[in-house]
Motif scaffolding. Structure first.
Motif, PDB file in Angstrom:
ATOM      1  N   VAL A 162       0.864  -1.183   0.000  1.00  0.00           N
ATOM      2  CA  VAL A 162       0.000   0.000   0.000  1.00  0.00           C
ATOM      3  C   VAL A 162       0.896   1.227   0.000  1.00  0.00           C
ATOM      4  O   VAL A 162       1.753   1.383   0.870  1.00  0.00           O
ATOM      5  CB  VAL A 162      -0.933  -0.006   1.224  1.00  0.00           C
ATOM      6  N   ARG A 163       0.703   2.107  -0.981  1.00  0.00           N
ATOM      7  CA  ARG A 163       1.607   3.238  -1.175  1.00  0.00           C
ATOM      8  C   ARG A 163       0.844   4.558  -1.055  1.00  0.00           C
ATOM      9  O   ARG A 163      -0.364   4.606  -1.293  1.00  0.00           O
ATOM     10  CB  ARG A 163       2.266   3.150  -2.549  1.00  0.00           C
ATOM     11  N   CYS A 164       1.550   5.622  -0.698  1.00  0.00           N
ATOM     12  CA  CYS A 164       0.926   6.928  -0.510  1.00  0.00           C
ATOM     13  C   CYS A 164       1.509   7.968  -1.464  1.00  0.00           C
ATOM     14  O   CYS A 164       2.727   8.068  -1.607  1.00  0.00           O
ATOM     15  CB  CYS A 164       1.119   7.407   0.927  1.00  0.00           C
ATOM     16  N   PHE A 165       0.619   8.771  -2.067  1.00  0.00           N
ATOM     17  CA  PHE A 165       1.016   9.832  -2.980  1.00  0.00           C
ATOM     18  C   PHE A 165       0.205  11.091  -2.667  1.00  0.00           C
ATOM     19  O   PHE A 165      -0.879  11.028  -2.092  1.00  0.00           O
ATOM     20  CB  PHE A 165       0.757   9.419  -4.436  1.00  0.00           C
ATOM     21  N   ASN A 166       0.757  12.236  -3.100  1.00  0.00           N
ATOM     22  CA  ASN A 166       0.063  13.529  -2.973  1.00  0.00           C
ATOM     23  C   ASN A 166      -0.320  13.861  -1.532  1.00  0.00           C
ATOM     24  O   ASN A 166      -1.371  14.446  -1.270  1.00  0.00           O
ATOM     25  CB  ASN A 166      -1.194  13.563  -3.852  1.00  0.00           C
ATOM     26  N   THR A 167       0.513  13.471  -0.603  1.00  0.00           N
ATOM     27  CA  THR A 167       0.306  13.868   0.792  1.00  0.00           C
ATOM     28  C   THR A 167       1.232  15.038   1.109  1.00  0.00           C
ATOM     29  O   THR A 167       2.157  15.335   0.341  1.00  0.00           O
ATOM     30  CB  THR A 167       0.602  12.710   1.753  1.00  0.00           C
ATOM     31  N   LEU A 168       0.976  15.703   2.224  1.00  0.00           N
ATOM     32  CA  LEU A 168       1.862  16.782   2.653  1.00  0.00           C
ATOM     33  C   LEU A 168       3.207  16.206   3.074  1.00  0.00           C
ATOM     34  O   LEU A 168       3.314  15.041   3.454  1.00  0.00           O
ATOM     35  CB  LEU A 168       1.231  17.540   3.816  1.00  0.00           C
TER      36      LEU A 168
ATOM     37  N   GLY B 158      -3.826  11.682  -1.691  1.00  0.00           N
ATOM     38  CA  GLY B 158      -4.421  12.806  -1.003  1.00  0.00           C
ATOM     39  C   GLY B 158      -4.694  13.932  -1.990  1.00  0.00           C
ATOM     40  O   GLY B 158      -4.456  13.809  -3.194  1.00  0.00           O
ATOM     41  N   ALA B 159      -5.170  15.060  -1.461  1.00  0.00           N
ATOM     42  CA  ALA B 159      -5.509  16.206  -2.313  1.00  0.00           C
ATOM     43  C   ALA B 159      -4.383  17.225  -2.394  1.00  0.00           C
ATOM     44  O   ALA B 159      -4.528  18.252  -3.056  1.00  0.00           O
ATOM     45  CB  ALA B 159      -6.774  16.879  -1.778  1.00  0.00           C
TER      46      ALA B 159
ATOM     47  N   TYR C 121      -8.589  10.366  -0.895  1.00  0.00           N
ATOM     48  CA  TYR C 121      -9.227  10.959   0.283  1.00  0.00           C
ATOM     49  C   TYR C 121      -8.858  12.435   0.346  1.00  0.00           C
ATOM     50  O   TYR C 121      -7.833  12.867  -0.189  1.00  0.00           O
ATOM     51  CB  TYR C 121      -8.773  10.257   1.571  1.00  0.00           C
ATOM     52  N   THR C 122      -9.708  13.218   0.986  1.00  0.00           N
ATOM     53  CA  THR C 122      -9.393  14.628   1.171  1.00  0.00           C
ATOM     54  C   THR C 122      -9.666  15.065   2.604  1.00  0.00           C
ATOM     55  O   THR C 122     -10.667  14.681   3.198  1.00  0.00           O
ATOM     56  CB  THR C 122     -10.186  15.526   0.201  1.00  0.00           C
TER      57      THR C 122
END
Length: 330
Positions: free
Chosen positions: A27-33, A73-74, A92-93
């Motif tokens: 599970v990977r995360c993109f467009n986060t702060l 993320g947004a 998600y936002t």
């Protein structure tokens, strides 16, 4: 032409930064702060993102598929979703994607028509099989592993947490910015009663949050009778963690946002003070009266902050999210 090249450069740079940080995980995360990405690897060198933990630890994605799932993320370019070729994608936002002129309006459609996006989470009240209302405050005040009993205990603590004896300060206001001028308007109103302490970047006049409480927002708030906690914009359903931080710390929330009807199935509106963009004379009189009359302050803060059915509603949201993700990856 030059601005398009710069945009494309930032898009690819940010995308591959996130790709490098999270590629070895399923599970990977993109467009986060940036600070979210720093948190991402903080728990024993494994991802600590709330949705990562929900999908990996609670759902157990490995039991259903070996394919990767990417979370978006947004706070990044929408085109990153097109760059990503993973089988499953979740958006998600935590921001108001309907705030005209803001960065986040590029996500105003919540991606619910994007065929490559499996599920979108947000604040909006929308009925769509590709969407689930899961407001960000749930991720702040509850852990992804929480069962019903733990959620019930946390709701009980939220509803009746007071610490009245340690509250020797008037009002705090913690926020970083003021996009539309609304927060300055409300700050001036409350500051006319007594000094409002602002330890963050907006209207900064207090160093204690950093120097005395090491940026522990909730510990800082416990010293205050009131917490001014307006949203950065007003939109139905848009309720962030701010009002829940105030409640958790035993403050009386002074609130504006969500059409002044925040989480009506969960929060007791009688235990909240509401401001409006207009004449607030009677509200200011009420705040000053509570501030200067200890018995009335105690009476007001003795109310339950959450409704009795809050634990069940929150737990049902957890269950809905779990079912949605299993349905997607099965």
């Amino acid at each position: 032409m030059c601005s398009n090249i710069k945009k494309k450069y930032r898009l690819y740079r940010n995308y591959f930064r996130d790709y490098k940080e999270s590629n070895k995980y399923q599970v990977r995360c993109f467009n986060t702060l940036i600070y979210d990405m720093n948190t991402y690897l903080s728990r024993k060198h494994t991802p600590n993102h709330w949705l990562y933990r929900f999908i990996v630890d609670r759902v157990g994605i490995h039991k259903y598929t070996k394919k990767k799932l990417s979370i978006f993320g947004a706070n990044g370019y929408r085109e990153a979703i097109t760059l990503n070729k993973d089988k499953f994608k979740l958006f998600y936002t935590a921001e108001n994607i309907h705030d005209e002129g803001s960065w986040w309006t590029q996500y105003e459609d919540l991606l619910i028509q994007e065929q490559s996006v499996s599920l979108s989470l947000g604040f909006d009240y929308i009925t769509n099989p590709q969407y689930l209302r899961f407001p960000f405050w749930m991720m702040v005040h509850f852990d992804p592993e929480d069962n019903y009993e733990i959620i019930k205990q946390k709701c009980q603590a939220l509803s009746y947490h007071r610490d009245i004896d340690v509250k020797d300060k008037f009002c705090s206001f913690i926020c970083r910015n003021d996009y539309n001028g609304d927060r300055k308007f409300f700050y001036d109103l409350i500051n006319s009663i007594d000094k409002v302490d602002c330890p963050s970047t907006f209207m900064h006049n207090d160093e204690n949050l950093l120097l005395k409480y090491n940026n522990d927002k909730r510990a800082y708030l416990k010293k205050y009778k009131f917490n001014l906690c307006p949203e950065n914009s007003n939109f139905e359903g848009l309720v962030t963690e701010k009002i829940f931080d105030a409640i958790y710390s035993g403050c009386i929330p002074i609130y504006w946002g969500a059409e002044n009807n925040p989480e009506p199935d969960i929060l007791n509106s009688d235990a909240i003070i509401f401001l409006k963009k207009g004449d607030n004379s009677s509200v200011l009189n009420d705040i000053e009266y509570l501030y200067k009359n200890k018995n009335e302050f105690i009476r007001f803060t003795s109310q339950a902050r959450l409704k009795a059915e809050a634990p069940e509603i929150i737990y049902n949201s957890f269950q809905q999210l779990e079912r949605k993700i299993i349905q997607i990856i099965s």
